[in-house]
Design a protein around this motif. Structure first.
Motif, PDB file in Angstrom:
ATOM      1  N   TYR A  91       0.660  -1.190   0.001  1.00  0.00           N
ATOM      2  CA  TYR A  91       0.011  -0.011   0.102  1.00  0.00           C
ATOM      3  C   TYR A  91       0.866   1.210  -0.057  1.00  0.00           C
ATOM      4  O   TYR A  91       0.314   2.342  -0.051  1.00  0.00           O
ATOM      5  N   ARG A  92       2.356   1.138  -0.117  1.00  0.00           N
ATOM      6  CA  ARG A  92       3.150   2.179  -0.089  1.00  0.00           C
ATOM      7  C   ARG A  92       2.588   3.198  -1.296  1.00  0.00           C
ATOM      8  O   ARG A  92       2.551   2.792  -2.761  1.00  0.00           O
ATOM      9  N   GLY A  93       2.475   4.398  -1.133  1.00  0.00           N
ATOM     10  CA  GLY A  93       1.792   5.227  -2.234  1.00  0.00           C
ATOM     11  C   GLY A  93       0.469   5.067  -2.550  1.00  0.00           C
ATOM     12  O   GLY A  93       0.029   6.194  -3.519  1.00  0.00           O
ATOM     13  N   VAL A  94      -0.182   4.113  -1.829  1.00  0.00           N
ATOM     14  CA  VAL A  94      -1.588   4.185  -2.116  1.00  0.00           C
ATOM     15  C   VAL A  94      -2.311   4.481  -1.113  1.00  0.00           C
ATOM     16  O   VAL A  94      -3.450   5.342  -1.261  1.00  0.00           O
ATOM     17  N   LEU A  95      -1.881   4.413   0.229  1.00  0.00           N
ATOM     18  CA  LEU A  95      -2.601   4.763   1.525  1.00  0.00           C
ATOM     19  C   LEU A  95      -1.371   5.752   2.173  1.00  0.00           C
ATOM     20  O   LEU A  95      -0.331   5.636   2.088  1.00  0.00           O
ATOM     21  N   PRO A  96      -1.887   6.765   2.982  1.00  0.00           N
ATOM     22  CA  PRO A  96      -1.069   7.551   3.860  1.00  0.00           C
ATOM     23  C   PRO A  96      -0.173   6.708   4.714  1.00  0.00           C
ATOM     24  O   PRO A  96      -0.359   5.709   5.294  1.00  0.00           O
ATOM     25  N   PRO A  97       1.070   7.171   4.958  1.00  0.00           N
ATOM     26  CA  PRO A  97       2.023   6.479   5.553  1.00  0.00           C
ATOM     27  C   PRO A  97       1.661   5.925   6.960  1.00  0.00           C
ATOM     28  O   PRO A  97       2.003   4.979   7.496  1.00  0.00           O
ATOM     29  N   ALA A  98       0.771   6.520   7.670  1.00  0.00           N
ATOM     30  CA  ALA A  98       0.365   6.198   9.065  1.00  0.00           C
ATOM     31  C   ALA A  98      -0.260   4.955   9.082  1.00  0.00           C
ATOM     32  O   ALA A  98      -0.446   4.162   9.964  1.00  0.00           O
ATOM     33  N   PHE A  99      -1.186   4.543   7.674  1.00  0.00           N
ATOM     34  CA  PHE A  99      -2.046   3.458   7.690  1.00  0.00           C
ATOM     35  C   PHE A  99      -0.804   2.053   7.751  1.00  0.00           C
ATOM     36  O   PHE A  99      -0.562   1.255   8.507  1.00  0.00           O
ATOM     37  N   LEU A 100       0.355   2.412   7.082  1.00  0.00           N
ATOM     38  CA  LEU A 100       1.602   1.650   6.871  1.00  0.00           C
ATOM     39  C   LEU A 100       2.401   1.432   8.350  1.00  0.00           C
ATOM     40  O   LEU A 100       2.492   0.375   8.549  1.00  0.00           O
ATOM     41  N   ARG A 149      -8.426   1.367   1.470  1.00  0.00           N
ATOM     42  CA  ARG A 149      -8.493   1.414   3.188  1.00  0.00           C
ATOM     43  C   ARG A 149      -9.138   0.286   3.850  1.00  0.00           C
ATOM     44  O   ARG A 149      -8.554  -0.293   5.094  1.00  0.00           O
ATOM     45  N   VAL A 150     -10.415  -0.135   3.289  1.00  0.00           N
ATOM     46  CA  VAL A 150     -11.102  -1.318   3.951  1.00  0.00           C
ATOM     47  C   VAL A 150     -10.082  -2.561   3.826  1.00  0.00           C
ATOM     48  O   VAL A 150     -10.147  -3.466   4.739  1.00  0.00           O
ATOM     49  N   GLU A 151      -9.425  -2.787   2.571  1.00  0.00           N
ATOM     50  CA  GLU A 151      -8.839  -4.005   2.420  1.00  0.00           C
ATOM     51  C   GLU A 151      -7.818  -4.071   3.438  1.00  0.00           C
ATOM     52  O   GLU A 151      -7.414  -5.184   4.039  1.00  0.00           O
ATOM     53  N   HIS A 152      -7.012  -2.867   3.649  1.00  0.00           N
ATOM     54  CA  HIS A 152      -6.016  -2.750   4.427  1.00  0.00           C
ATOM     55  C   HIS A 152      -6.354  -3.022   6.018  1.00  0.00           C
ATOM     56  O   HIS A 152      -5.544  -3.685   6.682  1.00  0.00           O
ATOM     57  N   ARG A 153      -7.236  -2.560   6.457  1.00  0.00           N
ATOM     58  CA  ARG A 153      -7.969  -2.944   7.425  1.00  0.00           C
ATOM     59  C   ARG A 153      -8.342  -4.223   7.959  1.00  0.00           C
ATOM     60  O   ARG A 153      -7.947  -4.663   9.236  1.00  0.00           O
ATOM     61  N   MET A 154      -8.652  -4.910   6.842  1.00  0.00           N
ATOM     62  CA  MET A 154      -9.253  -6.413   7.066  1.00  0.00           C
ATOM     63  C   MET A 154      -7.682  -7.332   7.234  1.00  0.00           C
ATOM     64  O   MET A 154      -7.605  -8.051   7.992  1.00  0.00           O
ATOM     65  N   ARG A 155      -6.705  -6.754   6.433  1.00  0.00           N
ATOM     66  CA  ARG A 155      -5.600  -7.637   6.371  1.00  0.00           C
ATOM     67  C   ARG A 155      -4.743  -7.318   7.781  1.00  0.00           C
ATOM     68  O   ARG A 155      -3.943  -8.168   8.025  1.00  0.00           O
ATOM     69  N   ARG A 156      -5.045  -6.188   8.348  1.00  0.00           N
ATOM     70  CA  ARG A 156      -4.288  -6.255   9.786  1.00  0.00           C
ATOM     71  C   ARG A 156      -4.720  -7.307  10.763  1.00  0.00           C
ATOM     72  O   ARG A 156      -3.809  -7.520  11.723  1.00  0.00           O
ATOM     73  N   ARG A 157      -5.813  -7.818  10.510  1.00  0.00           N
ATOM     74  CA  ARG A 157      -6.161  -8.829  11.452  1.00  0.00           C
ATOM     75  C   ARG A 157      -5.340  -9.944  11.444  1.00  0.00           C
ATOM     76  O   ARG A 157      -5.355 -10.864  12.345  1.00  0.00           O
ATOM     77  N   ALA A 158      -4.378 -10.218  10.700  1.00  0.00           N
ATOM     78  CA  ALA A 158      -3.517 -11.186  10.499  1.00  0.00           C
ATOM     79  C   ALA A 158      -2.697 -11.438  11.670  1.00  0.00           C
ATOM     80  O   ALA A 158      -2.366 -12.308  12.239  1.00  0.00           O
TER      81      ALA A 158
END
Length: 283
Positions: A91-100, A149-158
């Protein structure tokens, strides 16, 4: 070592810890630079995470700073040599750095404790719930920006559902469980999902009922993540300008105190599970 292209949360923390060790001795940056055979600019780049630092240099600095905490030194060395390219880099360049940064810190945490007052914790949100939150908070975003953003949040559950799950405990206010960020169907599905996470052992959830006496922590939302050693614990607080990462010991102690107070005001895990069961039927 050459400058890093991206300032990750882990690299920034390493630089900050090296700066703390130096400042604790009263040593100037130029003096520390001389120990490594570099100039003051390069030393500043190391401490600000613009440039990397080798394991040998971390050990040399620690020795000259008089650090005798071997566990801390080895943890800093591990951070220096870590070349992990986690899933969040997609998600680098796709979402704000804070998400990463959030995903990276969670990935390396030894435990996660969270307090949430106004929303269901991100690690426990369903796609429909997360989508509704993002759309409400940022109504101007097109679907092409909401979807990742939604996809990233779901992947965090790993971190709590993987082969080696990180211990996760959260305190959630009844208000957050009752608010329908989408509709009744989505709200019920969200509560059922939380119950599933509890039953599977992925999460320990405590609820603070609305009628609980003695709870004044309406602004208590926070996350506390354990480091490889206590000195590398990390706190996260949301602010109007974004997520603030906390590493100063006085502030971390304040967060630990806050956690104890909030947990004291909450129901125990079994009573909380039963509470969510009843609430699911009421919605």
């Amino acid at each position: 070592m050459p400058p890093k292209r991206h300032l990750t949360a882990r690299r920034v923390r390493l630089g900050a810890e090296l700066r703390k060790l130096r400042e604790a001795t009263g040593m100037k940056a130029r003096e520390a630079a001389a120990l490594l055979g570099v100039d003051s600019v390069q030393m500043s780049q190391i401490e600000s995470a613009v440039a990397g630092v080798s394991a040998e240099r971390v050990r040399r600095l620690a020795a000259n700073y008089g650090c005798m905490d071997e566990a801390l030194i080895e943890a800093l060395v591990a951070m220096a040599v870590d070349r992990t390219q986690g899933w969040w880099e997609d998600y680098r360049g796709v979402l704000p750095p804070a998400f990463l940064d959030m995903a990276e810190v969670e990935h390396h945490a030894t435990f996660i404790r969270e307090v949430v007052i106004t929303h269901v914790p991100g690690l426990l949100q369903t796609p429909d719930y997360a989508r509704a939150v993002f759309r409400y908070m940022r109504p101007e975003l097109p679907e092409s920006e909401v979807a990742p953003r939604v996809e990233h949040r779901m992947r965090r559950r790993a971190v709590i559902e993987g082969d080696t799950p990180t211990p996760y405990e959260t305190v959630v206010h009844e208000f957050a469980l009752r608010v329908r960020v989408a509709d009744r169907q989505a709200a019920q599905a969200q509560l059922r999902f939380i119950l599933g996470e509890i039953e599977s052992g992925h999460s320990v959830v405590r609820v603070i009922p609305i009628d609980q006496d003695g709870f004044g922590g309406t602004g208590a939302s926070m996350m506390y993540l354990g480091g490889p050693v206590p000195k590398l614990d990390t706190g996260l607080r949301d602010s109007p300008t974004g997520t603030a990462f906390i590493d100063a010991e006085p502030q971390l102690e304040h967060l630990r105190t806050l956690l104890r107070r909030v947990e004291k005001a909450s129901l125990d895990p079994v009573a909380s599970r039963d509470f969510i069961h009843r609430l699911t039927k009421e919605l």
